[in-house]
Design an enzyme around this catalytic site. Structure first.
Site, mmCIF file in Angstrom:
data_model
loop_
_atom_site.group_PDB
_atom_site.id
_atom_site.type_symbol
_atom_site.label_atom_id
_atom_site.label_comp_id
_atom_site.label_asym_id
_atom_site.label_seq_id
_atom_site.Cartn_x
_atom_site.Cartn_y
_atom_site.Cartn_z
ATOM 1 N N LYS A 45 0.840 -1.203 0.000
ATOM 2 C CA LYS A 45 0.000 0.000 0.000
ATOM 3 C C LYS A 45 0.877 1.256 0.000
ATOM 4 C CE LYS A 45 -0.399 -0.270 5.058
ATOM 5 N NZ LYS A 45 -1.319 -0.560 6.192
ATOM 6 N N ARG A 139 -11.160 -0.274 15.305
ATOM 7 C CA ARG A 139 -11.105 0.485 14.056
ATOM 8 C C ARG A 139 -12.051 -0.246 13.119
ATOM 9 N NH1 ARG A 139 -5.253 1.294 11.318
ATOM 10 N NH2 ARG A 139 -5.752 -0.825 10.689
ATOM 11 N N TYR A 272 14.006 30.315 6.381
ATOM 12 C CA TYR A 272 12.771 30.940 6.866
ATOM 13 C C TYR A 272 12.807 31.156 8.370
ATOM 14 C CZ TYR A 272 10.289 30.049 2.459
ATOM 15 O OH TYR A 272 9.870 30.049 1.165
ATOM 16 N N MET A 321 9.985 23.744 1.298
ATOM 17 C CA MET A 321 9.205 22.803 0.483
ATOM 18 C C MET A 321 10.086 22.070 -0.527
ATOM 19 S SD MET A 321 5.815 23.436 -1.871
ATOM 20 C CE MET A 321 4.655 23.864 -0.608
HETATM 21 C C1 PLP Z 1 -0.527 -1.618 6.860
HETATM 22 C C2 PLP Z 1 -1.087 -2.861 7.382
HETATM 23 C C3 PLP Z 1 -0.273 -3.996 7.577
HETATM 24 C C4 PLP Z 1 1.224 -3.971 7.427
HETATM 25 O O1 PLP Z 1 1.773 -3.526 8.636
HETATM 26 P P1 PLP Z 1 3.358 -3.455 8.868
HETATM 27 O O2 PLP Z 1 3.465 -3.058 10.287
HETATM 28 O O3 PLP Z 1 3.874 -2.426 7.947
HETATM 29 O O4 PLP Z 1 3.907 -4.801 8.601
HETATM 30 C C5 PLP Z 1 -0.883 -5.170 7.956
HETATM 31 N N1 PLP Z 1 -2.207 -5.230 8.159
HETATM 32 C C6 PLP Z 1 -3.013 -4.159 8.024
HETATM 33 C C7 PLP Z 1 -4.471 -4.297 8.280
HETATM 34 C C8 PLP Z 1 -2.482 -2.940 7.641
HETATM 35 O O5 PLP Z 1 -3.282 -1.875 7.508
#
Ligand code: PLP
Length: 380
Positions: A45, A139, A272, A321
């Site tokens: 991701k 969550r 800055y 930036m």
């Molecule tokens: C991002 C995510 C992972 C991966 O987690 P890491 O700590 O980067 O290994 C696994 N499961 C879910 C549900 C996630 O959102």
């Protein structure tokens, strides 16, 4: 004289260098750490944690990884466009109205609660899905105690539930109360699976651990481990206190070069807000990488260091930036064009992503995933 140029990307203002052999290596050592029968699900991701989803996913696939997860529908479709053929689980929410795309690209959607599962089913496509159970993170997920909704979702018409999973929220900590909580989460998940068996619902594929879940609870045995940060060869923080300590090797380096050098007198300021005032006559290097490239502004004024000729130079003044400035007064022989390493190794020196993240009051995951679209991605 200009600095030593090792590859053509040193002409880019800022670039990400991927070591794909290290990626292969990390897959191998993590796979060795998995319980037998358990498969690695590669979490790619957020543009593969900033590294670049295309290069990373294609290499993983070539190295034998068959299961991937992403956060969004768009990320999943992008993986298919790269030619990824393995299973792709979307960990986050996808609007039910996009069900046709889930079907068209043969994606697996997370079911976050009963109402969502029903809405997705009502779209009338036969969607492959993994059910998420909330075992205490509060969550996403079906409440672990709501066995009625969990069982009912399995009889929805147009869903093919091929997996069930939960997420641990403090598996990174070995404090006794966190370990107790993690064990509670594991038990709650196990109880949901027992209920399925009691109700004669075939238990689909199961998964519970992400990187820290594997490294701290390696004895927990399910069908998949969802490994993200560890795959990229780093942990979330500089602490090295996990129970398993596989030899992980960083995949990503962030590099740039010096484009301008300036001598300033004691008492003069840089950047800055005039936040940095030189205490002595100083040599300041301008580096064309800023917070829009993903170098956190939180690393202003000595919280961050860059590597030049293998030596550490503190960030001087505020990170802008598109540029940052570093105090290179103590580094001999500095000249315009010299390579600068913002994250990674150079000579005998190193700036590790976990340390930099920690100096910026965040975790490696955030630092890497916020590396922008401007740095060119290159593989070595
Ligand atoms: C991002 C995510 C992972 C991966 O987690 P890491 O700590 O980067 O290994 C696994 N499961 C879910 C549900 C996630 O959102």
């Amino acid at each position: 004289m200009t600095g030593l140029r090792q590859n053509k990307y040193e002409d880019e203002r800022v670039y990400i260098e991927l070591n794909l052999e290290n990626l292969d290596h990390n897959v191998d050592v993590l796979s060795e750490a998995l319980p037998s029968g358990c498969q690695l699900m590669a979490v790619v991701k957020a543009n593969a944690y900033g590294a670049g989803a295309k290069d990373i996913a294609l290499r993983l696939s070539k190295h034998g990884v068959e299961a991937f997860c992403v956060a969004t529908l768009e990320e999943a479709i992008e993986l298919r466009s790269f030619g990824i053929l393995g299973s792709i689980l979307i960990l986050g929410y996808t609007p039910p109205s996009k069900a046709e795309l889930l079907r068209r690209y043969d994606l697996t959607q997370t079911l976050t609660d009963y109402d969502y599962a029903k809405a997705l089913s009502l779209q009338g496509f036969n969607i492959s899905a993994h059910m998420k159970i909330d075992t205490g993170m509060h969550r996403l997920g079906f409440d672990h105690f709501d066995l009625e909704s969990i069982a009912a979702a399995f009889s929805l018409d147009c869903l093919n539930i091929t997996g069930i999973y939960t997420h641990l929220c403090c598996a990174d900590s070995l404090e006794p109360e966190d370990v107790a909580f993690t064990n509670t989460q594991i038990t709650r998940f196990y109880d949901v699976l027992s209920m399925l068996r009691r109700e004669n619902i075939p238990v689909p594929k199961t998964h519970i651990q992400s990187s820290y879940g594997l490294l701290n609870y390696p004895e927990v045995k399910y069908d998949y481990v969802r490994a993200g940060i560890s795959l990229y060869g780093v942990l979330s923080t500089p602490e090295d206190n996990t129970r398993l300590k596989p030899d992980l090797r960083p995949v990503l380096s962030l590099r740039s070069s010096i484009i301008q050098l300036r001598r300033i007198k004691a008492g003069e300021s840089v950047g800055y807000g005039r936040d940095f005032t030189a205490e002595r006559d100083s040599l300041i290097a301008v580096i064309p990488a800023g917070y829009a490239d993903g170098y956190p502004r939180n690393l202003s004024n000595g919280k961050g260091h860059v590597l030049i000729s293998g030596c550490l130079a503190p960030v001087a003044g505020r990170v802008s930036m598109d540029q940052l400035t570093a105090d290179v007064t103590d580094i001999p022989g500095v000249c315009v064009g010299m390579p600068v390493t913002l994250i990674g190794e150079e000579g005998a020196g190193a700036v590790t992503a976990p340390q930099l993240a920690s100096n910026g009051e965040t975790i490696t995951n955030e630092l890497l995933s916020r590396l922008g679209s401007r740095p060119v991605r290159t593989c070595i």
